[in-house]
Design a protein around this motif. Structure first.
Motif, mmCIF file in Angstrom:
data_model
loop_
_atom_site.group_PDB
_atom_site.id
_atom_site.type_symbol
_atom_site.label_atom_id
_atom_site.label_comp_id
_atom_site.label_asym_id
_atom_site.label_seq_id
_atom_site.Cartn_x
_atom_site.Cartn_y
_atom_site.Cartn_z
ATOM 1 N N LYS A 33 0.866 -1.179 0.000
ATOM 2 C CA LYS A 33 0.000 0.000 0.000
ATOM 3 C C LYS A 33 0.899 1.225 0.000
ATOM 4 O O LYS A 33 1.895 1.272 0.727
ATOM 5 N N ILE A 39 -1.567 -1.231 -4.181
ATOM 6 C CA ILE A 39 -0.949 -1.194 -5.507
ATOM 7 C C ILE A 39 -1.001 -2.601 -6.091
ATOM 8 O O ILE A 39 -0.577 -3.556 -5.432
ATOM 9 N N ASP A 43 1.629 -3.271 -11.323
ATOM 10 C CA ASP A 43 2.029 -1.863 -11.347
ATOM 11 C C ASP A 43 3.244 -1.551 -10.472
ATOM 12 O O ASP A 43 3.653 -0.399 -10.383
ATOM 13 N N TYR A 44 3.829 -2.559 -9.831
ATOM 14 C CA TYR A 44 4.963 -2.320 -8.938
ATOM 15 C C TYR A 44 6.130 -1.644 -9.662
ATOM 16 O O TYR A 44 6.776 -0.775 -9.098
ATOM 17 N N THR A 47 5.043 2.202 -10.502
ATOM 18 C CA THR A 47 4.678 3.122 -9.429
ATOM 19 C C THR A 47 5.924 3.666 -8.759
ATOM 20 O O THR A 47 6.674 2.938 -8.115
#
Length: 64
Positions: A33, A39, A43-44, A47
């Motif tokens: 988070k 998340i 998308d790691y 981001t």
């Protein structure tokens, strides 16, 4: 940035993926988070975090 409740020195612009790896977690068994928002694992690597980010990393372990 704050990671799991502690002030940590990581460069601004680091991705969630890079942070998880540097913290020594296995990427497949964590939930992350950022500023209270979950998340998605896909998308790691997209981001990016800032020096003001509040990150929570949860290790997901099974057992019985």
């Amino acid at each position: 940035m704050i990671v799991n409740g502690k002030k940590r020195d990581f460069p601004s612009g680091i991705t969630v993926y890079e942070l998880v790896e540097r913290m020594g977690f296995f990427i497949n068994i964590v939930m992350v988070k950022v500023d209270g928002k979950k998340i998605a694992m896909k998308d790691y690597d997209k981001t990016k975090l800032s020096e003001n980010s509040n990150v929570e990393i949860f290790s997901l372990l099974g057992g019985g």
